[in-house]
Motif scaffolding. Structure first.
Motif, short mmCIF file in Angstrom:
data_model
loop_
_atom_site.label_atom_id
_atom_site.label_comp_id
_atom_site.label_asym_id
_atom_site.label_seq_id
_atom_site.Cartn_x
_atom_site.Cartn_y
_atom_site.Cartn_z
N TRP A 159 0.83 -1.21 0.00
CA TRP A 159 0.00 0.00 0.00
C TRP A 159 0.86 1.25 0.00
O TRP A 159 0.66 2.17 -0.79
CB TRP A 159 -0.92 -0.02 1.21
N SER A 160 1.85 1.29 0.87
CA SER A 160 2.71 2.46 0.99
C SER A 160 3.42 2.76 -0.33
O SER A 160 3.54 3.92 -0.74
CB SER A 160 3.74 2.24 2.10
N GLY A 161 3.88 1.71 -1.01
CA GLY A 161 4.61 1.90 -2.25
C GLY A 161 3.75 2.45 -3.37
O GLY A 161 4.28 3.00 -4.35
N GLY A 162 2.42 2.33 -3.26
CA GLY A 162 1.54 2.81 -4.31
C GLY A 162 0.94 4.18 -4.05
O GLY A 162 0.12 4.65 -4.84
N LEU A 163 1.34 4.82 -2.97
CA LEU A 163 0.81 6.14 -2.62
C LEU A 163 1.77 7.25 -3.02
O LEU A 163 2.97 7.01 -3.22
CB LEU A 163 0.55 6.21 -1.11
N THR A 164 1.26 8.45 -3.11
CA THR A 164 2.13 9.60 -3.30
C THR A 164 2.86 9.89 -1.99
O THR A 164 2.49 9.36 -0.93
CB THR A 164 1.33 10.85 -3.70
N GLN A 165 3.88 10.74 -2.05
CA GLN A 165 4.63 11.06 -0.83
C GLN A 165 3.72 11.65 0.23
O GLN A 165 3.77 11.26 1.41
CB GLN A 165 5.76 12.04 -1.16
N LEU B 147 -1.03 8.85 5.75
CA LEU B 147 -1.75 7.62 6.08
C LEU B 147 -0.88 6.58 6.79
O LEU B 147 -1.31 5.96 7.76
CB LEU B 147 -2.32 6.99 4.80
N ILE B 148 0.32 6.38 6.29
CA ILE B 148 1.15 5.25 6.75
C ILE B 148 2.07 5.63 7.90
O ILE B 148 2.25 4.86 8.85
CB ILE B 148 1.98 4.68 5.58
N LEU B 149 2.66 6.81 7.84
CA LEU B 149 3.64 7.20 8.86
C LEU B 149 3.08 7.10 10.29
O LEU B 149 3.77 6.57 11.18
CB LEU B 149 4.15 8.62 8.57
N PRO B 150 1.85 7.55 10.56
CA PRO B 150 1.34 7.42 11.94
C PRO B 150 1.16 5.97 12.39
O PRO B 150 1.12 5.70 13.60
CB PRO B 150 -0.01 8.14 11.88
N LEU B 151 1.05 5.04 11.44
CA LEU B 151 0.86 3.64 11.79
C LEU B 151 2.16 2.94 12.17
O LEU B 151 2.13 1.91 12.85
CB LEU B 151 0.23 2.89 10.61
N VAL B 152 3.28 3.47 11.72
CA VAL B 152 4.56 2.76 11.84
C VAL B 152 4.87 2.31 13.27
O VAL B 152 5.15 1.13 13.50
CB VAL B 152 5.70 3.60 11.24
N PRO B 153 4.83 3.19 14.27
CA PRO B 153 5.16 2.71 15.63
C PRO B 153 4.18 1.67 16.16
O PRO B 153 4.54 0.84 17.00
CB PRO B 153 5.14 3.99 16.47
N ARG B 154 2.96 1.70 15.66
CA ARG B 154 1.95 0.75 16.14
C ARG B 154 2.12 -0.64 15.53
O ARG B 154 1.52 -1.61 16.01
CB ARG B 154 0.55 1.30 15.85
#
Length: 249
Positions: free
Chosen positions: A63-69, A75-82
């Protein structure tokens, strides 16, 4: 029951991650989402961190690879620590994969059917029994085959709208979900795998049917938010949940 100890997120390292790369960066630049998870967990940097659930890693990686920066960081950065410490037992992993399959069949597919004004079929798909195990798809084969046939349009129409349709019906969230469930579908046997393909193509056919009659972007954005809620559900799943406790509504 064996408890799998979750590593703690290193707050100093978390403060260093301000943005995410689309994929692996061998030159030492910004980390991709799953490399960032490994970094936060104190593991060797890799896009396959030991502390993250394989299903979540597969979904987020694709999913992350298919999104714009901008989309990726929102969307993805806030999920990383979780994502650190989400790896669990094989049973938990199987439940997570089944939940993704359920989203594909009972959320993603009906959304495109509704847009194509195939409301009776959309409601039938959304009302199917929840998929609690990947093997449950075997009981839905006939439903998904009928859905694919019902939504099918002339090949010429699909060719004419192909790139636009694929960008919508098979956007990054759909590809991520498909990557997450594909191995499990293959392992479950050819009939189950065929049912998965029926669901994927039925969504594309429904989008092609709607193309030119209704805008595709609102449905795509709605499904993006739904995919984010799906990830929240996967993260929240626990080993000791009662049977059916994490069943999708």
């Amino acid at each position: 029951m064996v408890r799998i100890e979750s590593p703690a997120v290193n707050p100093d390292r978390l403060a260093q991650i301000a943005s995410l790369a689309a994929g692996i960066n061998p030159d030492g630049g910004a980390l991709c989402a799953m490399e960032a998870v490994a970094f936060l967990a104190g593991e060797p940097v890799s896009d396959q961190p030991a502390s993250a659930a394989p299903s979540l890693a597969a979904f987020i990686r694709t999913w992350s690879g298919g999104l714009t920066q901008a989309e990726r960081d929102a969307l993805i950065l806030p999920l990383v620590p979780r994502l650190v410490g989400t790896r669990g037992s094989e049973a938990l992993e199987r439940r997570r994969v089944a939940r993704v399959a359920d989203w594909l069949v009972r959320t993603h597919l009906p959304a495109w059917f509704h847009l194509a004004k195939l409301n009776v079929e959309a409601d039938e798909l959304a009302g199917l029994p929840a998929i609690l195990d990947i093997g449950d798809i075997a009981t839905l084969c006939d439903h998904l085959k009928r859905a694919r046939k019902r939504a099918a349009v002339a090949n010429l129409t699909l060719r004419q709208t192909g790139s636009l349709v694929r960008a919508a019906a098979w956007d990054a969230a759909h590809r991520a979900a498909w990557v997450t469930v594909r191995d499990a579908l293959e392992a479950a046997g050819p009939h189950v795998l065929a049912a998965g393909w029926d669901a994927a193509y039925a969504a594309a056919y429904a989008a092609a049917r709607a193309c030119g009659k209704a805008p595709l972007e609102p449905t795509r954005l709605t499904l993006r938010h739904s995919a984010l809620a799906l990830i929240e559900d996967l993260i929240a799943m626990r080993e000791d949940a009662a049977p059916g406790a994490d069943s999708p509504s």
